[in-house]
Design a protein around this motif. Sequence first.
Motif, PDB file in Angstrom:
ATOM      1  N   PHE A 189       0.948  -1.203   0.028  1.00 45.48           N
ATOM      2  CA  PHE A 189      -0.001  -0.036   0.081  1.00 45.48           C
ATOM      3  C   PHE A 189       0.881   1.303  -0.144  1.00 45.48           C
ATOM      4  O   PHE A 189       0.378   2.291  -0.366  1.00 45.48           O
ATOM      5  CB  PHE A 189      -0.977   0.017   1.294  1.00 45.48           C
ATOM      6  N   SER A 190       1.994   0.971   0.465  1.00 45.94           N
ATOM      7  CA  SER A 190       2.986   2.262   0.005  1.00 45.94           C
ATOM      8  C   SER A 190       3.252   2.423  -1.247  1.00 45.94           C
ATOM      9  O   SER A 190       3.273   3.646  -1.803  1.00 45.94           O
ATOM     10  CB  SER A 190       4.398   1.970   0.896  1.00 45.94           C
ATOM     11  N   PHE A 191       3.492   1.459  -2.088  1.00 45.12           N
ATOM     12  CA  PHE A 191       3.227   1.556  -3.535  1.00 45.12           C
ATOM     13  C   PHE A 191       2.014   2.132  -4.168  1.00 45.12           C
ATOM     14  O   PHE A 191       1.990   3.042  -5.104  1.00 45.12           O
ATOM     15  CB  PHE A 191       3.586   0.236  -4.215  1.00 45.12           C
ATOM     16  N   PHE A 192       1.004   1.510  -3.551  1.00 46.84           N
ATOM     17  CA  PHE A 192      -0.276   2.163  -4.229  1.00 46.84           C
ATOM     18  C   PHE A 192      -0.432   3.772  -3.858  1.00 46.84           C
ATOM     19  O   PHE A 192      -1.146   4.504  -4.817  1.00 46.84           O
ATOM     20  CB  PHE A 192      -1.504   1.541  -3.443  1.00 46.84           C
ATOM     21  N   SER A 193       0.164   4.302  -2.897  1.00 41.86           N
ATOM     22  CA  SER A 193       0.054   5.567  -2.336  1.00 41.86           C
ATOM     23  C   SER A 193       0.823   6.619  -3.304  1.00 41.86           C
ATOM     24  O   SER A 193       0.392   7.587  -3.494  1.00 41.86           O
ATOM     25  CB  SER A 193       0.622   5.431  -0.761  1.00 41.86           C
ATOM     26  N   ILE A 194       2.017   5.947  -3.863  1.00 41.66           N
ATOM     27  CA  ILE A 194       2.662   6.650  -4.588  1.00 41.66           C
ATOM     28  C   ILE A 194       1.816   7.068  -5.912  1.00 41.66           C
ATOM     29  O   ILE A 194       1.812   8.188  -6.311  1.00 41.66           O
ATOM     30  CB  ILE A 194       4.019   5.949  -4.929  1.00 41.66           C
TER      31      ILE A 194
END
Length: 230
Positions: free
Chosen positions: A153-158
């Motif tokens: 979800f860190s990647f999705f947040s980007i």
Amino acid sequence: MEGASFGAGRAGGAIDPVDFLKQPQTILRLATWIFSIVVFGSIVNECYVNKDSQDPELLCIFNENESACSYGIAVGIIAFFGCIFFFVVDLYFQQISSVKDRKRAVLLDLGFSGFLSFLWFVAFCFLANQWQRTTMSTGVLQGADAARAAITFSFFSIIVWVALAVKALQRYRLGTDMSLFATDQFAADPNAAYPGYPTGSGIESTETYQSPPFTETLDANPKGYQVPAY
């Protein structure tokens, strides 16, 4: 024209909650809000584990690097409160009547979205790197799903924060164009009066033709002058 700029209608217009929730910008903000909860919630609740059953000390699951967990929590909390703040700004944006205030709000949104995109990119790289270096143990395996969820979800947040930055940039360009249009249409002096309609006597003239100036008909034989006879 001042009220209709930066992607919103005239100031003071009614807000339809259903239309507001259907806007792409609102959907993106809700997504980032949920993603931030998943990231810092997963780290706080399940990413502090015991190294072994005999050691009661809780260590960060990401290679026992406390900085990794602290950074992920910090970015998640910043994103959480930032989403709430800009959600409220979007809700009352149409009530802002000043073009300058709308411009400041859009620029703040653009800067914050770009900044959070960078923070999430660092968080993703940091957490993924530390997770690759983590030695698997019984405690680590128990929190492995939470660690992977935080990274994912860190990647999705980007992606979502970059999309918000692009939306803010589009609103800024649209608002700038409309502001220039409004400036061209109206007088530069705010105290200058608008040009009025020409006033008349109220009686339509029946004369359909007027001779141009300096073209009066000249008398062929003016008084006091005689043509000489030869």
